[in-house]
Write a protein that holds these residues in place. Structure first.
Motif, short mmCIF file in Angstrom:
data_model
loop_
_atom_site.label_atom_id
_atom_site.label_comp_id
_atom_site.label_asym_id
_atom_site.label_seq_id
_atom_site.Cartn_x
_atom_site.Cartn_y
_atom_site.Cartn_z
N ARG A 56 -4.15 4.68 6.47
CA ARG A 56 -3.39 4.12 5.34
C ARG A 56 -1.92 4.49 5.44
NH1 ARG A 56 -8.06 5.24 1.59
NH2 ARG A 56 -7.19 7.23 0.97
N GLN A 57 -1.66 5.76 5.74
CA GLN A 57 -0.26 6.21 5.80
C GLN A 57 0.49 5.55 6.95
OE1 GLN A 57 -1.03 10.38 5.83
NE2 GLN A 57 -1.12 10.53 3.59
N LEU A 58 -0.19 5.42 8.09
CA LEU A 58 0.43 4.78 9.25
C LEU A 58 0.76 3.32 8.94
CD1 LEU A 58 1.26 4.76 12.23
CD2 LEU A 58 -1.12 4.31 12.81
N VAL A 59 -0.22 2.62 8.35
CA VAL A 59 -0.02 1.20 8.03
C VAL A 59 1.13 1.04 7.04
CG1 VAL A 59 -1.05 -0.81 6.91
CG2 VAL A 59 -2.38 0.51 8.56
N ARG A 60 1.19 1.96 6.07
CA ARG A 60 2.28 1.89 5.09
C ARG A 60 3.63 2.00 5.79
NH1 ARG A 60 3.08 0.56 -0.26
NH2 ARG A 60 1.08 1.50 -0.73
N THR A 61 3.75 3.00 6.68
CA THR A 61 5.03 3.21 7.37
C THR A 61 5.44 1.97 8.15
OG1 THR A 61 4.28 5.48 7.69
CG2 THR A 61 6.26 4.84 8.85
N VAL A 62 4.49 1.40 8.89
CA VAL A 62 4.82 0.23 9.71
C VAL A 62 5.11 -0.99 8.82
CG1 VAL A 62 3.97 -1.33 11.51
CG2 VAL A 62 3.45 1.11 11.63
N ALA A 63 4.37 -1.13 7.71
CA ALA A 63 4.59 -2.26 6.82
C ALA A 63 5.99 -2.20 6.21
CB ALA A 63 3.54 -2.29 5.71
N VAL A 64 6.45 -0.99 5.90
CA VAL A 64 7.81 -0.83 5.38
C VAL A 64 8.81 -1.24 6.46
CG1 VAL A 64 9.53 0.85 4.62
CG2 VAL A 64 7.21 0.97 3.71
#
Lengths: 137, 139, 286
Positions: free
Chosen positions: B25-33
């Protein structure tokens, strides 16, 4: 594993979820809450999810289960502080959180529980009428 | 948290435990930003990733998640691959039906995740594992 | 058509020996068509920058604009054409700014026959053409993003969320609702509920000429999302045609409260709060 703290305020248990919960943490919270409701005899549970940036089906199911369990234990559960983006996503996901009461913030959640208890003729619980108009931040 | 990570390259996260789902979740959030998705779109894709990563763990017996940014010349986006070598899915149509579950969940994982993203591709067969690729474009 | 090493070597030579003349001639040509919209000093500065980047790229051995060595030159060109697009120069004026380089070089070559051959000039010309095309593309892209920005600003202007009463907000929707706008409105509405702590929202669609399935779906989803957040939505101002469309499309509004007018909706909300509070204790405005 992290545990989510449960605070007792008057007749209410307040849970403010501040971490990105793993599934285990969510399950532990569910169990801890049931125990605390019985131990304290509280009649209201407020789960503050202001800090949660997502709610997936697992957490959604946890919230539903907590609501059902507390109802069996004669306590009313209100989920407060859901972010707009989270709400929009839940609708798209198809999760309706049936049986869960919601309020915009902790204060309104307390009013809701108070009103609910008042309806059931439980006079010991009354936050008075003036809380309603002071909710704007 | 993940600052200093080269977001131009695909990032891989193994999924073997509950905590790994949180990391996904945290990785996806970072990349989505980084892919300039709006807040609502970030939330949607992180939620979808959470559902699918949990599937990878629970049904696939663990696996890996690969997150990368994509660019089609007009828009940026995020692409995520979930791969496991578990038992696979026998009846895909059934698995994609709302409310169908074999794991005691709400049965919204696959079908719900598909609604949250722009592109959804799944390759699976009994005994062959499962590979799901999702893409979400910035608006 | 790429430059070969000899040609680019000779060009570097010419360019570096005649910095001032080339820059000045370039500025003249550009100034002639801009008719005083940029100061001479500003033009000279632009000319120098362009000249420096071009010289730098050729000096490093760039054979055309796509070369690795021309990265800096591309950046300067992009910056130049973005500036032009923002300041409202036309596409022709922007492209001429690049093509003027040919004129400038020709002046130098003319005055000194020994300086270059026809081949050199043709090779240089091809490079400048590439630069012109690149500039034009950047120009168009900048204008497109300007238009997109303006569309977004317009979107924000056209969808105000207003506070109607203590704890009641309203969105008066006016004009055609497409899917993108509906989405923006709804996100804004939900955020306002949080910001103002209002448990009631009225979506007034009096000013909406038509509703299609997608827009209706957006409105419905918003109502459900608001409920998840602990707020209630009332939809008001549904016109007869829209009511017919909604029924014809088979859209279920379910238990969502709908009222004929904004006034009715507000009265409904006030009664709700009144009844709620009245049950506990008699209230002032109830």
């Amino acid at each position: 594993m992290e545990r989510v703290p449960i605070l007792k305020i008057g007749d209410i248990l307040l849970v403010s979820i501040q971490v990105d919960m793993s599934d285990q943490t969510a399950v532990a919270l569910q169990e801890d809450l049931a125990e605390r409701i019985v131990a304290t005899g509280c009649h209201g549970v407020i789960i503050d999810i202001t800090a949660l940036d997502i709610v997936d089906s697992f957490v959604g199911r946890m919230l539903s289960t907590i609501a059902s369990i507390s109802r069996v234990l004669d306590a009313e559960t209100v989920v407060v502080g859901m972010r707009p983006a989270v709400a929009i996503t839940l609708v798209e996901l198809g999760l309706s959180l049936n049986g869960i009461r919601t309020a915009l913030n902790v204060e309104r959640g307390m009013e809701l529980i108070a009103a609910e208890r008042a309806d059931q003729g439980d006079d010991e619980f009354d936050y008075g009428p003036d809380t309603e108009l002071t909710a704007s931040p | 948290m993940t600052s200093g990570v080269d977001l131009g390259r695909p990032q891989t996260q193994a999924v073997g435990s509950d905590e790994d789902v949180v990391r996904v979740r945290q990785l996806v959030r970072t990349v989505a930003v980084a892919a300039k998705l709006s807040l609502v779109d970030q939330t949607k894709v992180v939620t979808a990733a959470s559902e699918l990563a949990r599937n990878t763990l629970v049904y696939g017996g663990g696996g890996s998640v690969e997150v990368s940014t994509v660019d089609n010349g007009r828009k940026q986006g995020i692409k995520i691959l979930f791969a496991d070598s578990g038992p696979g899915i026998a009846d895909l149509n059934l698995a994609l039906t709302d409310g169908y579950t074999t794991g005691g969940g709400l049965g919204l994982g696959l079908s719900g995740a598909r609604r949250l993203v722009d592109e959804f591709d799944i390759q699976t067969a009994p005994g062959q594992g499962t590979r799901i690729t999702i893409t979400k474009w910035s608006r | 058509m790429a430059l070969n090493a000899d040609e680019s070597g000779r060009l570097v030579d010419v360019l570096s020996r005649h910095v001032d003349r080339i820059t000045r001639r370039w500025a003249e040509v550009v100034a002639a068509q801009l008719r005083g919209r940029l100061s001479q000093a500003e033009l000279i500065r632009q000319g120098q920058e362009l000249h420096r980047a071009l010289l730098d790229a050729l000096g490093k051995g760039a054979v055309d604009l796509t070369s690795e060595e021309a990265t800096e030159l591309r950046a300067v060109l992009a910056e130049f054409s973005r500036g032009q697009a923002r300041q409202g120069f036309s596409a022709t004026e922007t492209a001429t700014g690049v093509f003027a380089l040919k004129d400038a070089l020709l002046t130098v070559l003319d005055s000194d026959q020994s300086e270059g051959t026809l081949r050199d000039y043709v090779g240089f010309s091809a490079l400048v053409d590439q630069m012109g095309l690149f500039t034009f593309e950047t120009y168009v892209r900048t204008r497109e993003s300007l238009i997109a920005d303006q569309a977004e600003q317009l979107l924000e202007l056209s969808t105000p969320v207003v506070k109607l009463w203590e704890g009641v907000v309203a969105v008066p929707l006016v004009g055609t609702l497409d899917s993108a706008r509906a989405q923006v409105v709804m996100e804004r509405l939900l955020q306002t509920l949080v910001d103002t702590g209002s448990p009631y929202a009225i979506i007034d669609i009096t000013g909406v000429p038509a509703v299609d399935t997608q827009v209706a779906q957006h409105i419905l989803k918003t109502v459900v999302a608001a409920r998840l957040m602990g707020a209630d939505c009332i939809i008001s101002g549904i016109r007869p045609q829209i009511a017919q469309t909604i029924v014809a499309l088979g859209i279920e509004f379910g238990d969502i409260a709908t009222k004929a007018s904004l006034a009715d909706a507000l009265r409904h909300v006030l009664r709700l709060t009144g009844v709620e509070t009245g049950r506990r204790q008699s209230r002032r405005e109830a």
